[in-house]
Design an enzyme around this catalytic site. Sequence first.
Site, mmCIF file in Angstrom:
data_model
loop_
_atom_site.group_PDB
_atom_site.id
_atom_site.type_symbol
_atom_site.label_atom_id
_atom_site.label_comp_id
_atom_site.label_asym_id
_atom_site.label_seq_id
_atom_site.Cartn_x
_atom_site.Cartn_y
_atom_site.Cartn_z
ATOM 1 N N LYS A 70 0.763 -1.206 -0.113
ATOM 2 C CA LYS A 70 0.010 -0.066 0.043
ATOM 3 C C LYS A 70 0.784 1.203 -0.012
ATOM 4 O O LYS A 70 1.924 1.124 0.659
ATOM 5 C CB LYS A 70 -0.973 -0.102 1.177
ATOM 6 C CG LYS A 70 -2.071 1.124 1.081
ATOM 7 C CD LYS A 70 -2.844 0.722 2.475
ATOM 8 C CE LYS A 70 -3.871 1.753 2.535
ATOM 9 N NZ LYS A 70 -4.724 1.657 3.821
ATOM 10 N N SER A 145 -9.798 1.788 2.859
ATOM 11 C CA SER A 145 -9.006 2.400 2.162
ATOM 12 C C SER A 145 -7.934 1.641 1.153
ATOM 13 O O SER A 145 -7.485 1.950 0.196
ATOM 14 C CB SER A 145 -8.178 3.560 2.938
ATOM 15 O OG SER A 145 -7.361 2.685 3.711
ATOM 16 N N SER A 169 -9.930 -0.956 7.010
ATOM 17 C CA SER A 169 -9.431 -0.658 5.791
ATOM 18 C C SER A 169 -8.741 -1.877 5.234
ATOM 19 O O SER A 169 -8.218 -1.820 4.099
ATOM 20 C CB SER A 169 -8.460 0.322 5.604
ATOM 21 O OG SER A 169 -9.501 1.709 5.416
HETATM 22 N N1 GLN Z 1 -13.273 3.944 6.287
HETATM 23 C C1 GLN Z 1 -12.572 4.349 7.672
HETATM 24 C C2 GLN Z 1 -12.148 5.777 7.553
HETATM 25 O O1 GLN Z 1 -12.370 6.254 6.555
HETATM 26 C C3 GLN Z 1 -11.420 3.477 7.773
HETATM 27 C C4 GLN Z 1 -10.219 3.816 7.281
HETATM 28 C C5 GLN Z 1 -9.012 2.863 7.493
HETATM 29 O O2 GLN Z 1 -9.278 1.871 8.104
HETATM 30 N N2 GLN Z 1 -7.929 3.350 7.288
HETATM 31 O O3 GLN Z 1 -11.585 6.151 8.367
#
Ligand code: GLN
Length: 468
Positions: A70, A145, A169
């Site tokens: 990532k 994400s 995410s």
């Molecule tokens: N969807 C969550 C957010 O927008 C989780 C994001 C993540 O785990 N990086 O914060």
Amino acid sequence: MQQHSISYRRRALTSGQISPTELVQELDAAMRRQNPAINAFISWDTEAALAEAASADLSLPLGGVPIAVKDNICIQGQPTRCASRILGNFVSPYDATVVRRLRAAGAIPFGRTNMDEFAMGSAGENSAFGPTHNPADLRHVPGGSSGGSAAAVAAGMAIAALGSDTGGSIRQPASHCGVVGIKPTYGRISRYGLVAFASSLDQIGPITQNVEDAALLLNVLCGHDAADSTSSTHPTEDFTAGLHDGVRGLRIGLPAEYTTGGNSPEVNAALQKTVRTLTEAGAEVVEISLPHTEAVVSTYYIIACAEASSNLARFDGIRYGYRVPDSAGLSDLYSRSRGEGFGSEVKRRIILGTYVLSGGYYDAYYTKALKVRALVAQDFTKAFENVDLILGPVAPTPAPKLHDDSQTPLSVYLSDIYTIPANLAGLPGISLPVPGVGKLPVGVQLLGPHFAERRLLAGAAALEAAWS
Ligand code: GLN
């Protein structure tokens, strides 16, 4: 997909059926062919990967295996941009601990995966490099994400990938793309070299084609790191050892709060199928309650935004990345570099986070959220006095369509309700696909007590075996 797994590739490499160089070339060809439509990778350096492949040590556990990473995890000499304009063409001068560990195990970091900017999002659409598309249906999002990592693995452009999970995410994009994703216990894997979003919630983990691959990667990634002050000293284990333990005799809790209303028919079907399979395999599924579930989304978004506003203060247009070419003084330079460099979701969160930390509101929001976080953690402590694992959905629906105008920031935040609790409580969670319940992939999630990754993997492996 089984034929492309890490263990399959390792057998092919060690028996000489394929060379590490040919494997890199094969993945490069897959990226060239498929990435224009999917946009799972925002950069990849084939030359660097080929150079490493030429000297790969096949006697090491992951010798010769390329792993996608990532874009918020530092790789020395490679762009690390968190899919944000503000990092410009930043190239990391060092390896994150996880990357160092991958290399030490013989793996080849190959390809930077697309993501929601600074890991803020649930669809993969908040990227300065354009959205990622779901390989199962290009009209849909891959989740977020770590949407690029999940899509890359699902499409066969990567054998396995690293993601990060602050509020779901890893698990949610894995569920939306039909692959396996595990968020380990907070502290199990070093965050050194992971660009911070919300430091008390962030955790790196693998996204893989199957449960065994997840265990193989955890074997390499876990362990104490003096460079991360929150890194746990809990002893590491051989995570592959319990893969065949099964679930016979385990008590598995299904929270009443996770099955009421809200879920789409496919998600309910996935849960029901999982309950049946677990019961047939000798587990007992019992209803439990996690009474503070209602408060998790607001609690998470206060804490995550507060930490983000502080962590992202370092992107000032001076030390790293993007800077406006002309400015009328220092504060103009800061505000215009940040104004042009950050996307709208990141700005929304910096503003929210700054607000909840401001003098007049600190106690009303931030301190209160910390208290509720402790209650959420307590719900789990109590639940795990009576059950060994908890079963739940990953998201209330399968992957939404791209550019879905009916979604507001709030409705997107609410869809994180099932993944956020594990981050607030620091617990491990694994998401795995349930076959045959809908047109798009749908996963379920198993949660366990701190450091119970082996039990999670055993449960997930039992389900996977029953369904394959
Ligand atoms: N969807 C969550 C957010 O927008 C989780 C994001 C993540 O785990 N990086 O914060």
